[in-house]
Design a protein around this motif. Structure first.
Motif, PDB file in Angstrom:
ATOM      1  N   GLU A  48       0.844  -1.177   0.000  1.00 21.53           N
ATOM      2  CA  GLU A  48       0.000   0.000   0.000  1.00 21.53           C
ATOM      3  C   GLU A  48       0.887   1.238   0.000  1.00 21.53           C
ATOM      4  O   GLU A  48       2.062   1.181   0.372  1.00 21.53           O
ATOM      5  CB  GLU A  48      -0.958  -0.003   1.198  1.00 21.53           C
ATOM      6  CG  GLU A  48      -0.276  -0.031   2.545  1.00 21.53           C
ATOM      7  CD  GLU A  48      -1.268  -0.195   3.685  1.00 21.53           C
ATOM      8  OE1 GLU A  48      -2.488  -0.139   3.454  1.00 21.53           O
ATOM      9  OE2 GLU A  48      -0.802  -0.370   4.821  1.00 21.53           O
ATOM     10  N   GLU A  49       0.316   2.364  -0.430  1.00 18.28           N
ATOM     11  CA  GLU A  49       1.094   3.594  -0.573  1.00 18.28           C
ATOM     12  C   GLU A  49       0.294   4.768  -0.022  1.00 18.28           C
ATOM     13  O   GLU A  49      -0.924   4.817  -0.135  1.00 18.28           O
ATOM     14  CB  GLU A  49       1.408   3.832  -2.050  1.00 18.28           C
ATOM     15  CG  GLU A  49       2.226   5.070  -2.340  1.00 18.28           C
ATOM     16  CD  GLU A  49       2.531   5.230  -3.828  1.00 18.28           C
ATOM     17  OE1 GLU A  49       3.359   6.087  -4.167  1.00 18.28           O
ATOM     18  OE2 GLU A  49       1.922   4.512  -4.653  1.00 18.28           O
ATOM     19  N   CYS A  50       1.005   5.698   0.593  1.00 18.48           N
ATOM     20  CA  CYS A  50       0.399   6.917   1.112  1.00 18.48           C
ATOM     21  C   CYS A  50       1.138   8.092   0.479  1.00 18.48           C
ATOM     22  O   CYS A  50       2.369   8.119   0.471  1.00 18.48           O
ATOM     23  CB  CYS A  50       0.524   6.945   2.635  1.00 18.48           C
ATOM     24  SG  CYS A  50      -0.130   8.430   3.402  1.00 18.48           S
ATOM     25  N   TYR A  65      -4.507   7.781  -0.475  1.00 14.62           N
ATOM     26  CA  TYR A  65      -4.233   6.394  -0.096  1.00 14.62           C
ATOM     27  C   TYR A  65      -4.396   5.503  -1.318  1.00 14.62           C
ATOM     28  O   TYR A  65      -5.423   5.548  -1.998  1.00 14.62           O
ATOM     29  CB  TYR A  65      -5.189   5.930   1.010  1.00 14.62           C
ATOM     30  CG  TYR A  65      -5.067   4.458   1.309  1.00 14.62           C
ATOM     31  CD1 TYR A  65      -3.903   3.938   1.878  1.00 14.62           C
ATOM     32  CD2 TYR A  65      -6.097   3.570   0.993  1.00 14.62           C
ATOM     33  CE1 TYR A  65      -3.789   2.583   2.132  1.00 14.62           C
ATOM     34  CE2 TYR A  65      -5.990   2.217   1.253  1.00 14.62           C
ATOM     35  CZ  TYR A  65      -4.823   1.734   1.831  1.00 14.62           C
ATOM     36  OH  TYR A  65      -4.695   0.390   2.084  1.00 14.62           O
ATOM     37  N   THR A  70       6.122   4.192   1.083  1.00 20.94           N
ATOM     38  CA  THR A  70       5.721   2.785   1.060  1.00 20.94           C
ATOM     39  C   THR A  70       6.531   2.028   2.090  1.00 20.94           C
ATOM     40  O   THR A  70       7.627   2.445   2.470  1.00 20.94           O
ATOM     41  CB  THR A  70       5.942   2.136  -0.328  1.00 20.94           C
ATOM     42  OG1 THR A  70       7.309   2.286  -0.700  1.00 20.94           O
ATOM     43  CG2 THR A  70       5.050   2.748  -1.389  1.00 20.94           C
TER      44      THR A  70
END
Length: 200
Positions: free
Chosen positions: A91-93, A136, A160
């Motif tokens: 997942e990435e922010c 997100y 990440t």
């Protein structure tokens, strides 16, 4: 012999101090980490014209920093342009530092058994954002960033978790390259300014 399975488990002649290596690493870690950077200055952050677009790496496992689990970069998307399109299991922010734009996200159905399978769903969702917002990106989502401003750059800070990679799940696939991508480009301050103005 008392144990019926001894013929199987007693086999092998190789000797290696693997547990001792773990103990040694634990003892050596404080001294080793004391030499790793806790502060990274702008001139120590490498630029990259990547397939995903123009990046300035803030934290990366190859930068000899104290950070063990997170990678971060700043992405600069020129006026009216877009990033590459990619998909990754982590997942990435992203924090929108400057500008405004939108993302296109396409979720995927995933099956992880002895082999790894993914299939894009039909629906592509659009998410608009502006400076100060957080984006997100869920795991295994095909995504792409678009700069909606024809005059100013869009700057994003991406983070990440590198634990996925360390667990053998570094599933990263580039689907489309950023329009500005050129593997022969050697970035200079002048060229970076041109990208920021959208004149390159």
């Amino acid at each position: 012999m008392a144990w019926g399975e001894a013929k199987a488990w007693i086999d092998g002649t190789e000797n290696r101090p693997l547990y001792q290596g773990l103990l040694d690493d634990a003892v050596e870690a404080p001294e080793r980490n004391a030499k790793r950077k806790k502060i990274i200055r702008p001139h120590e952050m490498p630029w990259e014209m990547s397939r995903q677009g123009l990046l300035k790496h803030l934290i990366n496992e190859n930068m000899n920093t104290r950070m063990e689990t997170v990678d971060a970069y700043m992405q600069i998307i020129p006026p009216g342009s877009k990033s590459g399109k990619h998909r990754h299991l982590a997942e990435e922010c992203l924090y929108v530092l400057e500008g405004h734009g939108y993302d296109l996200h396409q979720d995927c159905d995933v099956e992880i058994t002895d082999e790894y399978f993914w299939k894009p769903q039909d629906e592509v969702k659009r998410f608009e954002y502006e400076s100060g917002d957080v984006i997100y990106v869920p795991p295994n989502t095909i995504h792409q960033h678009f700069n909606a401003d024809p005059d100013r750059p869009l700057r994003l800070i991406s983070t990440t978790n590198r634990i996925f990679k360390q667990c053998g799940l570094n599933d990263l696939e580039q689907i489309e390259d950023a329009p500005e991508y050129d593997p022969s480009v050697q970035l200079t301050p002048e060229l970076i300014r041109d990208f920021l103005r959208g004149t390159r």
